[in-house]
Design an enzyme around this catalytic site. Sequence first.
Site, PDB file in Angstrom:
ATOM      1  N   MET A  77       0.819  -1.211   0.000  1.00 22.45           N
ATOM      2  CA  MET A  77       0.000   0.000   0.000  1.00 22.45           C
ATOM      3  C   MET A  77       0.861   1.271   0.000  1.00 22.45           C
ATOM      4  SD  MET A  77      -2.957  -1.181   2.721  1.00 22.45           S
ATOM      5  CE  MET A  77      -3.969   0.279   2.437  1.00 22.45           C
ATOM      6  N   HIS A  78       0.211   2.376  -0.282  1.00 19.56           N
ATOM      7  CA  HIS A  78       0.728   3.740  -0.068  1.00 19.56           C
ATOM      8  C   HIS A  78       1.782   4.215  -1.067  1.00 19.56           C
ATOM      9  CE1 HIS A  78      -1.255   2.959   3.685  1.00 19.56           C
ATOM     10  NE2 HIS A  78      -0.263   2.262   4.196  1.00 19.56           N
ATOM     11  N   ASP A 233      -2.712  -4.991   0.348  1.00 19.44           N
ATOM     12  CA  ASP A 233      -2.234  -6.301   0.804  1.00 19.44           C
ATOM     13  C   ASP A 233      -2.872  -6.769   2.105  1.00 19.44           C
ATOM     14  OD1 ASP A 233      -0.881  -4.389   2.317  1.00 19.44           O
ATOM     15  OD2 ASP A 233       1.120  -5.140   1.850  1.00 19.44           O
TER      16      ASP A 233
END
Length: 489
Positions: A77-78, A233
């Site tokens: 992520m991110h 995830d």
Amino acid sequence: MYLGVDLSTLGIRVIITNPHGHIIDSESTELAVSRPQALWSEQNPTDWWVTFCQVMDELASRPYLSQVKAIGLSGQMHGATLLDKNAEVIRPAILWNDGRSKAECVALEQAVPNSRETTGNIMMPGFTAPKLLWVKHHEADNFARIDKVLLPKDYLRFLLTGDFASDMSDSAGTLWLNTQKRDWNINLLAACGLTSNHMPRLFEGNQITGVLQADLASRWGLTEVPVIAGAGDNAAGAIGVGLVEPGQGMISLGTSGVYFVVTDQFSQQAELAVHSFCHALPHRWHLMSVMLSAASCLEWFAKQVVKEDIGQLLEQLESYPVNLKTTPYFLPYLSGERTPHNDPLAQGAFIGLTHDTSKLDMLHGVLEGVCFAFADGVDALHQSGTKATEITIIGGGAQSAYWRQLMADVLKTKITFRKGGEVGPALGAARLAQLAMEPHLSTEQICPQPETLQIHTPNSASQQIFEQRLAVYRQSYSQLRTIFNEEIL
């Protein structure tokens, strides 16, 4: 058959499941992380695609890939993946464990005072929004070229389908999403110099976002199958082990560490750095505490310190007479820390080394320190009033029975280890693909909890000593925090 893709920080895993949800084929390969400066963590998105294609080419040489009827995506992520108007990558992607944008976090919360209420989260350098503001402040030429901002798995999606799309769970981790309303927030985007035109279209995790491009379908012996939105995830990992109902929880002992609890409504505990995100299914959210370095601490100790095989080290530890009164303490903040400290400048440390300290004493200290950091995160999340009614443990680190039992002892709670937990995100992505293609089946039919392999109950005889050691661990961080900040600056 269904294809599940997991683009993690350290590699790409692709699995194929049959209609019963069983994994019948899989392939994986590793990725490297670049750390060109202190606090920086980057990867080249082109490497993701090249590596993914290598995995797919290998699967295409085997019998099952041609039977796949949909593709689901999950990933780290991110990560800020920046494309220009020609859809070319502008700069390396800035990853989730990058800590350079602390000043931008402060600026964003000042610019949008209700950001915590809107997103359910405190601004942290790991999130995508402050990364973009950092690029605007420090790489103005690159910022001016930005046409689209994508998350890592959604860059793969674009190359697979030609579509700019994302799911709710992953997009909630950008801190541009109104997490309760499940839509982009124009004020948060504007504070970073962006508009909704820079963002992908939003879908629920079990919705179709596009179809595989013809040339790739031909290359891999597929039809032009649908590509499903998927999930970040952690949400995908939860789907992979059947966490779809409120109160179900998991501990993910992967590169990072996560305590994750499903909810049926939006809530938040931002002040304690607990994350509040959309889940991968409609009308579901989740709370989670996050530590930035979990199983990666074990990998660091094995590869960088003692330079030995992880499996062999753990095997030695299982028969080693650990003395908890003399075992050193370990602070696992190798990449800073999120919950509950929100401190990108925190650093790892061994405390209490003597001439008698062995490598196995230190190894136990590493595993225990990760468990103590989990205890901090669990306590922070529980202060929101939300608590898991059952906990499943997943992730690469969860393959160690020694570590699983240590986690149960430190947290003083029962923990269940289930089949397939090591491939949770990829399995979750495949399940979301199946949900999209077989709407006549229920979520419970497609996303059952996998077979229980072992249940760990806490050892009451060791609870007092772990409580004492946890208190010292917490005091150690408190007293070293000032030193960490001065040292790295």
